[in-house]
Design a protein around this motif. Sequence first.
Motif, PDB file in Angstrom:
ATOM      1  N   ILE A 161     -10.074  -1.436   0.467  1.00 17.99           N
ATOM      2  CA  ILE A 161      -8.666  -1.963  -0.060  1.00 17.99           C
ATOM      3  C   ILE A 161      -8.398  -3.268   0.386  1.00 17.99           C
ATOM      4  CG2 ILE A 161      -8.050   0.320  -0.874  1.00 17.99           C
ATOM      5  CD1 ILE A 161      -6.334   0.237   1.779  1.00 17.99           C
ATOM      6  N   VAL A 192       0.766  -1.134   0.139  1.00 14.59           N
ATOM      7  CA  VAL A 192       0.105  -0.132   0.006  1.00 14.59           C
ATOM      8  C   VAL A 192       0.812   1.220  -0.077  1.00 14.59           C
ATOM      9  CG1 VAL A 192      -1.897   1.466   1.146  1.00 14.59           C
ATOM     10  CG2 VAL A 192      -1.878  -1.094   1.111  1.00 14.59           C
ATOM     11  N   ILE A 246      -2.343  -5.931  -3.938  1.00 16.30           N
ATOM     12  CA  ILE A 246      -2.684  -6.143  -2.466  1.00 16.30           C
ATOM     13  C   ILE A 246      -3.108  -7.699  -2.366  1.00 16.30           C
ATOM     14  CG2 ILE A 246      -4.221  -5.814  -0.704  1.00 16.30           C
ATOM     15  CD1 ILE A 246      -4.575  -2.912  -1.638  1.00 16.30           C
ATOM     16  N   VAL A 272      -5.145   3.564  -5.093  1.00 18.91           N
ATOM     17  CA  VAL A 272      -4.891   2.550  -4.001  1.00 18.91           C
ATOM     18  C   VAL A 272      -6.020   1.421  -4.128  1.00 18.91           C
ATOM     19  CG1 VAL A 272      -3.482   4.272  -2.667  1.00 18.91           C
ATOM     20  CG2 VAL A 272      -5.928   3.979  -2.016  1.00 18.91           C
ATOM     21  N   SER A 273      -7.127   1.567  -4.725  1.00 21.64           N
ATOM     22  CA  SER A 273      -8.012   0.721  -4.344  1.00 21.64           C
ATOM     23  C   SER A 273      -8.720   0.370  -6.057  1.00 21.64           C
ATOM     24  CB  SER A 273      -9.383   1.189  -3.691  1.00 21.64           C
ATOM     25  OG  SER A 273      -9.706   2.523  -4.176  1.00 21.64           O
TER      26      SER A 273
END
Length: 443
Positions: free
Chosen positions: A157, A60, A363, A354-355
């Motif tokens: 996330i 992340v 991730i 980030v998502s």
Amino acid sequence: MKSIRKMSLMLLVMAFILAACGSSSGSNNKAGEEVTNKDEKVKLSIWHNFAGDDLRAKTVRGLIEKFAQDNPNIELDAQAIPPDGYRQRLSTVAAGNELPDLFFVYAGSHSTELYKAGLLQPITEVVDANPEWKDNFLPGAFDPYTFEPDKIYTAPIGMSATSILYYNTSLFEKYSVKVPTTWDELMTAVKVFNENKITPIALGNKAPWVAQSTIIGSLADRVTGTEWFKSASAQKGAKFTDPEFIEALGYFKQLVDNKAFQEGANSIDNTQAEQYFIQGNAAMMVSGAWTLTNLAASSSEEQMKVVDVTVLPSIPGGKGDPNTISGGAGGGMALSKRSEGAVKEAALKLIYAVSGPEAQKAIAESNSMVMYDTEIDQAKVSSLYYKAFNLVKKTNITPVYDAYLSAEAGEVINNGLQEIMVGGTPESVAKKLQDAQARSITP
């Protein structure tokens, strides 16, 4: 006269030159101002709790760093705050209405409280602008973050999967035990392993949330069904003293009475239980997705190859879906109500960074669960994570108790399960839980 005319002509020319210079100078200044405005950096602040050295935290942070590199016009102030102090620190700045532009929030009471305080604004526009991304989230991903019809406040996330049944295939094969899919089969497995001096189920309940989060939520849901639990939590049409919940606690007591857990389970922590299990001292363990990350960091691939995963067995006559795991959407980035204009646009862009699909894949490949349908490179993850990842993708999710209960009621059920493990009764624990939740609901 001639000299006067000549002087007048010269003055006129000079006037034109000065006017032209003035005009040119003004034009250049204006253009310069436009360049300055265009090149002016947008200042964007973000707080998160991915401060550790685990693969997920590093991933992340890497996504945030890449965003900063790809967007040099955005001056990013990113603060990674250790998880233990994160929530308190965020609460402190929230009280002074000084939240950063973007900040990590947890699903459940945390994000709900911030919303009710009027400190958040929806991110629906970036979600709706990317329909393919939105449609690949697993069912229920946005539920904890949808506070008004059609208004989404966070994109998760991560995923909280708390009741995965881990089992040691070599021990099951050695003692000819069937992997349990029914309660009777589970009790048979408990009996056989005890007879062979193998702990049936590893449990580290020193921090009393463990039994609640990993066992009772999923076990009770199989007995009562999800809607009953939501009604009892809201104190509308159901109570925790109802027979079905006492029955659910009774199944947990059956595990205790039949010595399903190792001696002293209330005195060791979850990490110790994980090591006890992976070393082959226990045949099974009920734990969350965090165990995948922990074992990937602390165990050998040889140890993990003999471990497989499934769901808790069904309950006879139960009202709930047996093909479920307790859990739900993990945390995500929330947008401060104060962020607007270019700052808001930059913040929404970072949320996607980030998502979004690529971030979800990255991730997932850090051995962390995501609530997103993505394909992962099997070579990049542990064999155990790959099995769990595919299990969760085809399994429904039911509520974790402490995500719905009040803080007081959550503490009561946590401590109550410890009480049952040392001789307490389901009826007594159920009454304490009902009283605590009723107090939290009553104005």
